[in-house]
Design a protein around this motif. Structure first.
Motif, PDB file in Angstrom:
ATOM      1  N   ALA A  43      42.545 -32.158  70.829  1.00 52.52           N
ATOM      2  CA  ALA A  43      42.093 -31.652  72.186  1.00 52.52           C
ATOM      3  C   ALA A  43      40.840 -31.180  71.923  1.00 52.52           C
ATOM      4  O   ALA A  43      41.202 -30.384  71.291  1.00 52.52           O
ATOM      5  N   LEU A  44      40.222 -31.520  72.469  1.00 51.79           N
ATOM      6  CA  LEU A  44      39.288 -30.782  73.069  1.00 51.79           C
ATOM      7  C   LEU A  44      39.045 -30.304  74.398  1.00 51.79           C
ATOM      8  O   LEU A  44      39.383 -30.753  75.048  1.00 51.79           O
ATOM      9  N   TYR A  45      38.241 -29.351  74.259  1.00 51.56           N
ATOM     10  CA  TYR A  45      37.886 -28.843  76.274  1.00 51.56           C
ATOM     11  C   TYR A  45      36.593 -28.432  75.709  1.00 51.56           C
ATOM     12  O   TYR A  45      35.600 -28.399  74.973  1.00 51.56           O
ATOM     13  N   GLY A  46      36.534 -28.399  77.242  1.00 52.60           N
ATOM     14  CA  GLY A  46      35.226 -28.420  78.056  1.00 52.60           C
ATOM     15  C   GLY A  46      34.051 -28.964  78.220  1.00 52.60           C
ATOM     16  O   GLY A  46      34.046 -29.895  77.401  1.00 52.60           O
ATOM     17  N   GLU A  47      34.185 -29.905  79.129  1.00 50.61           N
ATOM     18  CA  GLU A  47      33.058 -30.935  80.257  1.00 50.61           C
ATOM     19  C   GLU A  47      31.553 -30.233  78.657  1.00 50.61           C
ATOM     20  O   GLU A  47      30.778 -29.840  79.182  1.00 50.61           O
ATOM     21  N   GLY A  48      31.448 -31.929  78.401  1.00 47.75           N
ATOM     22  CA  GLY A  48      29.776 -31.767  76.962  1.00 47.75           C
ATOM     23  C   GLY A  48      30.261 -30.210  76.314  1.00 47.75           C
ATOM     24  O   GLY A  48      29.169 -30.052  76.134  1.00 47.75           O
ATOM     25  N   ILE A  49      30.984 -30.259  76.313  1.00 43.52           N
ATOM     26  CA  ILE A  49      31.508 -29.283  74.975  1.00 43.52           C
ATOM     27  C   ILE A  49      32.213 -28.964  73.849  1.00 43.52           C
ATOM     28  O   ILE A  49      31.169 -29.409  72.850  1.00 43.52           O
ATOM     29  N   ASN A  50      33.229 -29.966  74.470  1.00 47.95           N
ATOM     30  CA  ASN A  50      34.231 -30.898  73.652  1.00 47.95           C
ATOM     31  C   ASN A  50      34.200 -29.890  72.174  1.00 47.95           C
ATOM     32  O   ASN A  50      34.450 -30.059  70.849  1.00 47.95           O
ATOM     33  N   LEU A  51      35.190 -28.740  72.044  1.00 45.57           N
ATOM     34  CA  LEU A  51      35.653 -27.937  71.304  1.00 45.57           C
ATOM     35  C   LEU A  51      36.784 -27.696  70.944  1.00 45.57           C
ATOM     36  O   LEU A  51      37.533 -27.914  72.383  1.00 45.57           O
ATOM     37  N   ARG A  52      37.472 -27.471  70.250  1.00 45.31           N
ATOM     38  CA  ARG A  52      38.943 -26.878  69.917  1.00 45.31           C
ATOM     39  C   ARG A  52      39.186 -25.719  70.978  1.00 45.31           C
ATOM     40  O   ARG A  52      38.110 -24.575  71.017  1.00 45.31           O
ATOM     41  N   GLU A  53      40.054 -25.504  71.748  1.00 45.16           N
ATOM     42  CA  GLU A  53      40.445 -24.181  72.806  1.00 45.16           C
ATOM     43  C   GLU A  53      39.398 -22.645  72.217  1.00 45.16           C
ATOM     44  O   GLU A  53      39.037 -22.748  72.868  1.00 45.16           O
ATOM     45  N   GLU A  54      40.019 -22.346  70.747  1.00 44.40           N
ATOM     46  CA  GLU A  54      39.753 -21.232  71.107  1.00 44.40           C
ATOM     47  C   GLU A  54      38.251 -21.212  70.608  1.00 44.40           C
ATOM     48  O   GLU A  54      37.648 -20.260  70.973  1.00 44.40           O
ATOM     49  N   ALA A  55      37.719 -21.822  70.386  1.00 52.10           N
ATOM     50  CA  ALA A  55      36.520 -22.328  69.968  1.00 52.10           C
ATOM     51  C   ALA A  55      35.607 -22.299  71.108  1.00 52.10           C
ATOM     52  O   ALA A  55      34.285 -21.666  71.572  1.00 52.10           O
ATOM     53  N   TYR A  56      35.923 -22.847  71.788  1.00 50.16           N
ATOM     54  CA  TYR A  56      35.308 -23.144  73.693  1.00 50.16           C
ATOM     55  C   TYR A  56      35.531 -21.884  73.865  1.00 50.16           C
ATOM     56  O   TYR A  56      33.845 -21.765  74.787  1.00 50.16           O
ATOM     57  N   GLU A  57      36.675 -21.292  73.753  1.00 46.92           N
ATOM     58  CA  GLU A  57      36.747 -19.897  74.731  1.00 46.92           C
ATOM     59  C   GLU A  57      35.678 -18.450  74.498  1.00 46.92           C
ATOM     60  O   GLU A  57      34.423 -18.473  74.917  1.00 46.92           O
ATOM     61  N   ALA A  58      35.055 -19.489  73.505  1.00 48.92           N
ATOM     62  CA  ALA A  58      34.327 -18.080  71.878  1.00 48.92           C
ATOM     63  C   ALA A  58      33.277 -18.586  72.567  1.00 48.92           C
ATOM     64  O   ALA A  58      31.655 -17.841  72.693  1.00 48.92           O
ATOM     65  N   PHE A  59      32.710 -20.045  72.815  1.00 53.01           N
ATOM     66  CA  PHE A  59      31.842 -20.597  73.111  1.00 53.01           C
ATOM     67  C   PHE A  59      31.166 -19.972  74.153  1.00 53.01           C
ATOM     68  O   PHE A  59      30.195 -19.728  74.695  1.00 53.01           O
ATOM     69  N   VAL A  60      32.348 -20.079  75.137  1.00 53.34           N
ATOM     70  CA  VAL A  60      31.563 -19.969  76.717  1.00 53.34           C
ATOM     71  C   VAL A  60      31.351 -18.246  77.142  1.00 53.34           C
ATOM     72  O   VAL A  60      30.041 -17.761  77.725  1.00 53.34           O
ATOM     73  N   LYS A  61      31.278 -17.812  76.098  1.00 52.92           N
ATOM     74  CA  LYS A  61      31.617 -15.580  75.928  1.00 52.92           C
ATOM     75  C   LYS A  61      30.360 -15.910  75.730  1.00 52.92           C
ATOM     76  O   LYS A  61      28.984 -15.254  75.866  1.00 52.92           O
ATOM     77  N   MET A  62      29.836 -16.983  74.486  1.00 53.66           N
ATOM     78  CA  MET A  62      28.005 -16.532  73.946  1.00 53.66           C
ATOM     79  C   MET A  62      26.976 -17.191  74.431  1.00 53.66           C
ATOM     80  O   MET A  62      26.277 -16.540  75.202  1.00 53.66           O
ATOM     81  N   LYS A  63      28.077 -17.959  75.271  1.00 49.59           N
ATOM     82  CA  LYS A  63      27.012 -18.905  76.450  1.00 49.59           C
ATOM     83  C   LYS A  63      26.769 -17.813  77.351  1.00 49.59           C
ATOM     84  O   LYS A  63      25.020 -18.004  78.277  1.00 49.59           O
ATOM     85  N   VAL A  76      23.749 -29.545  71.247  1.00 49.05           N
ATOM     86  CA  VAL A  76      23.693 -31.295  70.884  1.00 49.05           C
ATOM     87  C   VAL A  76      24.047 -31.784  70.407  1.00 49.05           C
ATOM     88  O   VAL A  76      24.472 -32.900  70.440  1.00 49.05           O
ATOM     89  N   SER A  77      25.014 -31.461  69.723  1.00 50.12           N
ATOM     90  CA  SER A  77      25.945 -32.100  69.464  1.00 50.12           C
ATOM     91  C   SER A  77      27.177 -30.850  69.023  1.00 50.12           C
ATOM     92  O   SER A  77      27.231 -29.756  68.560  1.00 50.12           O
ATOM     93  N   SER A  78      28.767 -31.564  69.115  1.00 50.52           N
ATOM     94  CA  SER A  78      30.290 -30.858  68.976  1.00 50.52           C
ATOM     95  C   SER A  78      30.631 -31.339  68.132  1.00 50.52           C
ATOM     96  O   SER A  78      30.450 -32.018  66.909  1.00 50.52           O
ATOM     97  N   PHE A  79      31.905 -32.122  68.370  1.00 50.42           N
ATOM     98  CA  PHE A  79      33.004 -32.594  68.117  1.00 50.42           C
ATOM     99  C   PHE A  79      32.236 -34.189  67.750  1.00 50.42           C
ATOM    100  O   PHE A  79      31.469 -35.078  68.721  1.00 50.42           O
ATOM    101  N   ARG A  80      32.360 -34.877  66.462  1.00 47.71           N
ATOM    102  CA  ARG A  80      32.007 -36.233  66.233  1.00 47.71           C
ATOM    103  C   ARG A  80      33.410 -36.430  65.362  1.00 47.71           C
ATOM    104  O   ARG A  80      33.123 -35.763  64.588  1.00 47.71           O
ATOM    105  N   ASP A  81      33.758 -37.528  65.488  1.00 49.61           N
ATOM    106  CA  ASP A  81      35.260 -38.245  64.596  1.00 49.61           C
ATOM    107  C   ASP A  81      34.588 -39.108  63.979  1.00 49.61           C
ATOM    108  O   ASP A  81      32.818 -39.619  63.898  1.00 49.61           O
ATOM    109  N   PHE A  82      35.309 -39.101  63.014  1.00 46.45           N
ATOM    110  CA  PHE A  82      35.294 -40.342  61.348  1.00 46.45           C
ATOM    111  C   PHE A  82      34.239 -41.446  61.618  1.00 46.45           C
ATOM    112  O   PHE A  82      33.678 -41.538  60.837  1.00 46.45           O
ATOM    113  N   TYR A  83      34.784 -41.564  62.705  1.00 48.92           N
ATOM    114  CA  TYR A  83      34.119 -43.005  63.279  1.00 48.92           C
ATOM    115  C   TYR A  83      32.248 -43.413  63.681  1.00 48.92           C
ATOM    116  O   TYR A  83      31.779 -43.841  63.741  1.00 48.92           O
ATOM    117  N   ARG A  84      32.323 -42.184  64.454  1.00 50.69           N
ATOM    118  CA  ARG A  84      31.186 -41.895  64.519  1.00 50.69           C
ATOM    119  C   ARG A  84      29.687 -41.707  63.813  1.00 50.69           C
ATOM    120  O   ARG A  84      29.083 -42.286  63.306  1.00 50.69           O
TER     121      ARG A  84
END
Ligand SMILES: [Zn+2]
Length: 244
Positions: A43-63, A76-84
């Protein structure tokens, strides 16, 4: 593992395929191999952010904090799966070995200056980010160290990150510590430590060497045990000591 095989849910069902269900009473997260290697759907959170929930919330605060200090943090880049990551790897490998006619091992050494072997990227975890300041007008590539250094467009932004990012949980991974080996200095790559530390701990408990030896992508037939051991030691583990 078949290519493009996605597992629907993360740790619980991933483990359930191979082991009988275990009743755990503690709330310690148990990260599956698939999840650690970017092969699970998380599960990834935030449009254009794509982080785990807690990391997403911390990122928004920092932003927000950065914005009020005059910086527009751009992902520029956050979650990237194996296949990417596999796609990035294969593109570089073919360019170096075919277009540039490099020897396979030289090509692999060149790839791992900045890019990871698929399955070992911290971007697989939904905790790590590559960021810049969106305000300055930039020409050319943005993720180059010079742009974050003296006289570069992100110099002040980097100073802000040095001062503030850790208070939001984000730590620089590939530092400019002179004795550090592995990936080169990446002033843009930060990791949300409260989740990435336990994930790295979980990854280290798996047999990473064996996992990589079982992979099947272009160029991996040239991996020797010695090469992989050095890679694990230098590129996975020789990072900011605060993230171990
Ligand atoms: Zn990165």
């Amino acid at each position: 593992m078949k290519r493009r095989t996605f597992i629907k849910k993360t740790a619980a069902s991933g483990l359930a395929c191979t082991f009988p269900p275990v009743l755990t009473l503690n709330s310690d997260p148990d990260y599956s191999i698939l999840e650690l290697m970017g092969k699970a759907e998380i599960a990834l959170y935030g449009e254009g952010i794509n982080l785990r929930e807690e990391a997403y919330e911390a990122f928004v605060k920092m932003k927000k904090a950065a914005y009020s200090d005059g910086f527009d943090i751009k992902m520029v880049s956050s979650f990237r799966d194996f296949y990417r990551q596999e796609g990035i790897w294969e593109r570089k490998y073919l360019r170096y070995t075919e277009d540039d006619e490099m020897q396979p091992l030289d090509a692999i050494d060149k790839i791992i200056e900045y890019s990871t072997i698929p399955g070992t990227s911290r971007h697989h975890w939904g905790t790590d980010i590559d960021i810049i300041d969106g305000f300055p007008k930039i020409t050319g590539d943005v993720l180059v160290p010079e742009k974050f250094e003296e006289g570069g467009p992100f110099m002040k932004f980097k100073a802000w990150l040095d001062e503030n990012s850790e208070s939001f949980g984000f730590y620089l991974v590939y530092t400019d510590e002179p004795k550090r080996r592995g990936f080169k200095y990446e002033p843009w790559h930060y990791s949300y430590a409260p989740i990435s530390i336990p994930m790295l701990t979980a990854f280290r408990k798996k047999n990473i060497l064996k996992l990589l030896q079982n992979e099947d992508f272009v160029g991996c037939e040239h991996f020797t045990t010695g090469f992989l051991k050095t890679y694990i030691q230098n590129n996975i583990l020789d990072i900011n000591q605060n993230l171990l």
